[in-house]
Design a protein around this motif. Structure first.
Motif, PDB file in Angstrom:
ATOM      1  N   ALA A 103      -6.410 -25.489  22.130  1.00  0.00           N
ATOM      2  CA  ALA A 103      -6.072 -26.921  22.162  1.00  0.00           C
ATOM      3  C   ALA A 103      -4.484 -27.085  22.054  1.00  0.00           C
ATOM      4  N   VAL A 104      -3.943 -26.483  20.773  1.00  0.00           N
ATOM      5  CA  VAL A 104      -2.716 -26.670  20.161  1.00  0.00           C
ATOM      6  C   VAL A 104      -1.613 -26.208  21.342  1.00  0.00           C
ATOM      7  N   TRP A 105      -2.198 -24.723  21.947  1.00  0.00           N
ATOM      8  CA  TRP A 105      -1.488 -24.219  22.777  1.00  0.00           C
ATOM      9  C   TRP A 105      -1.113 -25.123  24.182  1.00  0.00           C
ATOM     10  N   ASN A 106      -2.468 -25.802  24.362  1.00  0.00           N
ATOM     11  CA  ASN A 106      -2.375 -26.601  25.592  1.00  0.00           C
ATOM     12  C   ASN A 106      -1.377 -27.640  25.409  1.00  0.00           C
ATOM     13  N   ARG A 107      -1.484 -28.402  24.271  1.00  0.00           N
ATOM     14  CA  ARG A 107      -0.810 -29.539  23.973  1.00  0.00           C
ATOM     15  C   ARG A 107       0.711 -29.318  23.986  1.00  0.00           C
ATOM     16  N   GLU A 108       1.069 -28.175  23.451  1.00  0.00           N
ATOM     17  CA  GLU A 108       2.319 -27.640  23.713  1.00  0.00           C
ATOM     18  C   GLU A 108       3.001 -27.503  25.102  1.00  0.00           C
ATOM     19  N   LEU A 109       1.881 -26.971  25.794  1.00  0.00           N
ATOM     20  CA  LEU A 109       2.375 -26.846  27.154  1.00  0.00           C
ATOM     21  C   LEU A 109       2.317 -28.050  28.150  1.00  0.00           C
ATOM     22  N   ALA A 123     -18.856 -20.511  25.026  1.00  0.00           N
ATOM     23  CA  ALA A 123     -18.776 -20.637  26.547  1.00  0.00           C
ATOM     24  C   ALA A 123     -17.964 -21.790  26.712  1.00  0.00           C
ATOM     25  N   CYS A 124     -17.829 -23.114  26.111  1.00  0.00           N
ATOM     26  CA  CYS A 124     -17.086 -24.268  26.529  1.00  0.00           C
ATOM     27  C   CYS A 124     -15.556 -23.541  26.570  1.00  0.00           C
ATOM     28  N   VAL A 125     -15.290 -22.948  25.392  1.00  0.00           N
ATOM     29  CA  VAL A 125     -13.738 -22.769  25.283  1.00  0.00           C
ATOM     30  C   VAL A 125     -13.438 -21.522  26.348  1.00  0.00           C
ATOM     31  N   LEU A 126     -14.192 -20.624  26.675  1.00  0.00           N
ATOM     32  CA  LEU A 126     -13.855 -19.737  27.525  1.00  0.00           C
ATOM     33  C   LEU A 126     -13.724 -20.410  29.075  1.00  0.00           C
ATOM     34  N   ASN A 127     -14.781 -21.306  29.491  1.00  0.00           N
ATOM     35  CA  ASN A 127     -14.662 -21.752  30.641  1.00  0.00           C
ATOM     36  C   ASN A 127     -13.723 -22.582  30.793  1.00  0.00           C
ATOM     37  N   TYR A 128     -13.435 -23.258  29.461  1.00  0.00           N
ATOM     38  CA  TYR A 128     -12.061 -24.317  29.672  1.00  0.00           C
ATOM     39  C   TYR A 128     -10.798 -23.510  30.174  1.00  0.00           C
ATOM     40  N   CYS A 129     -10.711 -22.174  29.482  1.00  0.00           N
ATOM     41  CA  CYS A 129      -9.319 -21.384  29.653  1.00  0.00           C
ATOM     42  C   CYS A 129      -9.620 -20.940  31.182  1.00  0.00           C
ATOM     43  N   GLU A 130     -10.797 -20.759  31.840  1.00  0.00           N
ATOM     44  CA  GLU A 130     -11.154 -20.322  33.219  1.00  0.00           C
ATOM     45  C   GLU A 130     -10.429 -21.222  34.256  1.00  0.00           C
ATOM     46  N   HIS A 131     -10.609 -22.413  33.737  1.00  0.00           N
ATOM     47  CA  HIS A 131     -10.392 -23.703  34.695  1.00  0.00           C
ATOM     48  C   HIS A 131      -9.141 -24.459  34.293  1.00  0.00           C
ATOM     49  N   GLN A 168      -6.783 -24.038  31.084  1.00  0.00           N
ATOM     50  CA  GLN A 168      -5.663 -23.210  30.297  1.00  0.00           C
ATOM     51  C   GLN A 168      -5.427 -21.769  31.161  1.00  0.00           C
ATOM     52  N   LYS A 169      -5.008 -21.732  32.485  1.00  0.00           N
ATOM     53  CA  LYS A 169      -5.018 -20.639  33.305  1.00  0.00           C
ATOM     54  C   LYS A 169      -3.868 -19.790  32.658  1.00  0.00           C
ATOM     55  N   VAL A 170      -2.675 -20.320  31.834  1.00  0.00           N
ATOM     56  CA  VAL A 170      -1.632 -19.302  31.542  1.00  0.00           C
ATOM     57  C   VAL A 170      -2.349 -18.202  30.616  1.00  0.00           C
ATOM     58  N   PHE A 171      -3.603 -18.375  30.018  1.00  0.00           N
ATOM     59  CA  PHE A 171      -4.077 -17.504  29.393  1.00  0.00           C
ATOM     60  C   PHE A 171      -5.141 -16.396  30.164  1.00  0.00           C
ATOM     61  N   PRO A 172      -4.532 -15.290  30.411  1.00  0.00           N
ATOM     62  CA  PRO A 172      -5.355 -14.357  31.161  1.00  0.00           C
ATOM     63  C   PRO A 172      -6.461 -13.743  30.116  1.00  0.00           C
TER      64      PRO A 172
END
Ligand SMILES: N[C@@H](CCC(=O)N[C@@H](CS)C(=O)NCC(=O)O)C(=O)O
Length: 198
Positions: A104-110, A157-165, A167-171
């Motif tokens: 969430a912090v990473w995403n807010r910065e982006l 599962a919620c955080v990984l799925n959030y990264c999937e859809h 926060q795509k900068v995180f592989p």
């Protein structure tokens, strides 16, 4: 009636939405979509913090903070075993929430204009996310986050799925096949399908 304020893209609110379905209470809770960072948001008259999830109880008490809401839900249907009952599960819950908070912090910065982004914050959160995801790969490979659905599994599962859809900068899948398989299986559950952000 109990009311849940949520936003469709929020992984924190999704935990509560998934949990409501999993414990069989979704139909008894009014769901209201709220805009965020908006002075006209329907949420603000109830919660000055202005964040989702927010749960308004039928006596008018307003709960903010996802973990407080999940632990309240657990008191409604204790037999569902939503809230971690032992130290191992509490530790798993903490690791999943740590990943979510860091993302969430990473995403807010982006989301800031590029010239306002802090390279230090971006680097710190990327390192934290990779370190935590590596640990999760090992935990899952050793049998962690298995068994009946509970808040720790829902959080992960919620955080990984959030990264999937989102926060795509995180592989997050790269080099983490066990975690990837774990994610792909759990998001097939009806509770995750029903709460998939558009
Ligand atoms: N620690 C809070 C975090 C919730 C949170 O940050 N929600 C975000 C959406 S993902 C939000 O409502 N942001 C609006 C804002 O910061 O004003 C929780 O666990 O509920």
């Amino acid at each position: 009636m109990v009311t849940l304020f949520y936003s469709p893209g929020s992984p924190y609110a999704r935990m509560v939405r998934v949990a409501l379905i999993e414990i069989g209470l979704a139909d008894q809770v009014e769901h209201i979509e709220a805009t965020l960072r908006d002075p006209a948001s329907v949420l603000l008259p109830y919660n000055p913090v202005g964040r989702v999830p927010t749960l308004r109880l039928d006596d008018g008490t307003v709960l903010t903070e996802s973990l407080l809401i999940l632990s309240w839900l657990d008191t409604r249907v204790p037999a569902a075993g939503l809230w971690p009952r032992d130290d191992t599960e509490r530790a798993r819950m903490g690791t999943a929430m740590g990943l979510m908070d860091g993302i969430a912090v990473w995403n807010r910065e982006l989301r800031r204009p590029e010239h306002e982004r802090s390279p230090g914050v971006l680097a710190l959160e990327e390192t934290r996310a990779n370190r935590t995801a590596d640990a999760l790969e090992t935990l899952v490979a050793n049998g962690g986050y298995a068994g009946p659905i509970d808040a720790a599994r829902i959080a992960l599962a919620c955080v990984l799925n959030y990264c999937e859809h989102r926060q795509k900068v995180f592989p997050w899948r790269a080099g983490r096949p066990t975690l990837s398989d774990w994610h792909d299986r759990i998001v097939q559950r009806p509770s995750f399908r029903a709460t998939m952000p558009v």
